[in-house]
Write an enzyme that holds these catalytic residues in place. Structure first.
Site, PDB file in Angstrom:
ATOM      1  N   VAL A  74       1.230  -3.444  11.045  1.00  0.00           N
ATOM      2  CA  VAL A  74       2.294  -2.632  10.455  1.00  0.00           C
ATOM      3  C   VAL A  74       1.823  -1.185  10.310  1.00  0.00           C
ATOM      4  CG1 VAL A  74       3.684  -2.291   8.365  1.00  0.00           C
ATOM      5  CG2 VAL A  74       3.417  -4.589   9.310  1.00  0.00           C
ATOM      6  N   CYS A  98      -7.940  -1.646   5.694  1.00  0.00           N
ATOM      7  CA  CYS A  98      -6.851  -1.949   6.623  1.00  0.00           C
ATOM      8  C   CYS A  98      -7.330  -1.745   8.052  1.00  0.00           C
ATOM      9  CB  CYS A  98      -5.628  -1.075   6.384  1.00  0.00           C
ATOM     10  SG  CYS A  98      -4.311  -1.534   7.530  1.00  0.00           S
ATOM     11  N   GLY A 111       0.816  -1.215   0.000  1.00  0.00           N
ATOM     12  CA  GLY A 111       0.000   0.000   0.000  1.00  0.00           C
ATOM     13  C   GLY A 111       0.843   1.255   0.000  1.00  0.00           C
TER      14      GLY A 111
HETATM   15  C1  LIG Z   1       2.448  -7.971   6.950  1.00  0.00           C
HETATM   16  C2  LIG Z   1       1.216  -7.695   6.114  1.00  0.00           C
HETATM   17  C3  LIG Z   1       1.083  -6.451   5.483  1.00  0.00           C
HETATM   18  C4  LIG Z   1      -0.047  -6.168   4.698  1.00  0.00           C
HETATM   19  N1  LIG Z   1      -0.151  -4.950   4.075  1.00  0.00           N
HETATM   20  C5  LIG Z   1      -1.224  -4.692   3.284  1.00  0.00           C
HETATM   21  C6  LIG Z   1      -1.307  -3.459   2.563  1.00  0.00           C
HETATM   22  O1  LIG Z   1      -0.401  -2.629   2.579  1.00  0.00           O
HETATM   23  N2  LIG Z   1      -2.438  -3.237   1.810  1.00  0.00           N
HETATM   24  C7  LIG Z   1      -3.456  -4.161   1.729  1.00  0.00           C
HETATM   25  O2  LIG Z   1      -4.451  -3.922   1.040  1.00  0.00           O
HETATM   26  N3  LIG Z   1      -3.369  -5.358   2.373  1.00  0.00           N
HETATM   27  C8  LIG Z   1      -2.288  -5.633   3.146  1.00  0.00           C
HETATM   28  N4  LIG Z   1      -2.203  -6.853   3.783  1.00  0.00           N
HETATM   29  C9  LIG Z   1      -3.290  -7.853   3.617  1.00  0.00           C
HETATM   30  C10 LIG Z   1      -2.928  -8.911   2.559  1.00  0.00           C
HETATM   31  O3  LIG Z   1      -2.732  -8.326   1.292  1.00  0.00           O
HETATM   32  C11 LIG Z   1      -4.040 -10.002   2.456  1.00  0.00           C
HETATM   33  O4  LIG Z   1      -5.259  -9.395   2.090  1.00  0.00           O
HETATM   34  C12 LIG Z   1      -4.258 -10.754   3.758  1.00  0.00           C
HETATM   35  O5  LIG Z   1      -3.051 -10.933   4.457  1.00  0.00           O
HETATM   36  C13 LIG Z   1      -4.911 -12.130   3.535  1.00  0.00           C
HETATM   37  O6  LIG Z   1      -4.115 -12.960   2.712  1.00  0.00           O
HETATM   38  P1  LIG Z   1      -3.035 -14.043   3.303  1.00  0.00           P
HETATM   39  O7  LIG Z   1      -3.754 -14.811   4.389  1.00  0.00           O
HETATM   40  O8  LIG Z   1      -2.644 -14.873   2.137  1.00  0.00           O
HETATM   41  O9  LIG Z   1      -1.909 -13.249   3.859  1.00  0.00           O
HETATM   42  C14 LIG Z   1      -1.081  -7.156   4.567  1.00  0.00           C
HETATM   43  C15 LIG Z   1      -0.920  -8.409   5.188  1.00  0.00           C
HETATM   44  C16 LIG Z   1       0.200  -8.700   5.942  1.00  0.00           C
HETATM   45  C17 LIG Z   1       0.333 -10.064   6.579  1.00  0.00           C
END
Ligand SMILES: Cc1cc2nc3c(=O)[nH]c(=O)nc-3n(C[C@H](O)[C@H](O)[C@H](O)COP(=O)(O)O)c2cc1C
Length: 301
Positions: free
Chosen positions: A70, A128, A45
């Protein structure tokens, strides 16, 4: 065999993307995988100005995944334009820039600055859970989600993917609201709000107290929500949430996703995305599937 899928007129060579915030802009991962193999990269993001993020500790391991707070730390859109887009554009993969803001004005400023940049799509993060203003406030009220979508739609030339929060009662209603406001696609799920407490010190594990739960623990929630959203709208869906392997990705496609993003799995295994792409191809061979598009929304009783 065809693995190509199309979202809002943008054709991906395969349906596997990187989830925002888990892959930076790919520089570190390029040491482990060939970015040319990916359907696309969804970047971390980015806001109109640099954000420091939340105080530490801001990540904690939990059963079946992790909590993070974060707080959307990022260097601002100008750095993305100067440093990250030229890097990503060396590769034959699609580039989806995830944008965030504390106000409608912030989002619009980012979209405005990206207007003439070599970007394939914008992903608008209205979900978020770790920032006090903006972020999820837009993602929990259908009228606010619609308002921000409409405003960005007015100024952006790029297709707009609106990233929805799972921290709502009715995901279909949110998806419908942004579709009506002009979203070209929706992506889901962002993280689920959680909390961890250390029993000896009696302290919160995260300085922010709450954080977003991601990883395999959230996967069944993601499958259910992708299914519900796909029945509520006609625009394509990018599914994500706890995808660890090809089976998880295919499950989201059968539930209705056109493409799938891999997030937390990248931290455990930096080659996760490419492994999943290879295993999907293998699955298509053994199951005699000619075209991956046959699988989208193909779940039945
Ligand atoms: C460390 C971390 C940082 C993330 N930063 C963002 C972000 O900047 N923008 C966003 O839309 N989602 C962010 N997410 C969410 C992920 O893109 C995703 O939607 C969410 O983690 C579910 O997928 P996963 O279980 O495969 O991680 C973040 C997730 C994690 C774990």
């Amino acid at each position: 065999m065809n693995t190509k899928v199309t979202i809002a007129g943008v054709t991906l060579k395969n349906p596997i993307l990187t989830a925002s915030g888990t892959f930076g802009s790919g520089q570190e991962y390029a040491q482990f995988i060939d970015l040319n193999c990916l359907g696309g990269v969804i970047t971390k993001g980015v806001a109109n100005v640099p954000w420091e993020g939340n105080p530490t500790p801001r990540v904690a391991e939990v059963y079946g995944g992790m909590l993070n707070a974060v707080g959307l730390q990022n260097p601002g859109v100008d750095v993305l334009i100067k440093r990250d887009l030229p890097f990503l554009r060396q590769y034959d993969t699609k580039v989806i820039v995830n944008i965030c803001g504390r106000s409608v004005y912030d989002y619009l400023e980012v979209a405005e600055r990206l207007k003439d940049q070599p970007v394939d799509m914008l992903e608008v993060n209205i979900s978020c859970p770790n920032v006090k203003e903006g972020g999820i406030a837009f993602g929990q009220a259908p009228n606010m989600a619609a308002h921000i979508t409409k405003e960005i739609r007015k100024i952006s030339k790029h297709p707009i993917v609106v990233k929805l929060s799972p921290n709502v009662t009715n995901i279909g209603e949110m998806a419908k609201a942004v579709e009506a406001a002009g979203a070209d696609a929706v992506s889901l799920i962002n993280t689920l709000t959680g909390m961890k407490i250390d029993v000896k010190s009696r302290r919160f594990a995260l300085a922010n107290r709450t954080g977003g739960l991601s990883g395999p623990a959230v996967h069944p929630v993601a499958v259910r929500m992708v299914y519900e959203a796909s029945h509520a709208v006609n625009i394509p869906i990018i599914g994500m949430g706890g995808v660890m392997n090809a089976e998880d990705a295919l499950e989201l496609m059968l539930a209705g996703a056109t493409a799938v993003a891999v997030g937390t799995a990248n931290f455990a295994n930096p080659t996760a995305t490419v492994d999943i792409i290879n295993d999907i191809r293998q699955f298509m061979v053994t199951e005699r599937i000619q075209d991956i598009n046959e699988l989208i929304g193909a779940v039945h009783e």
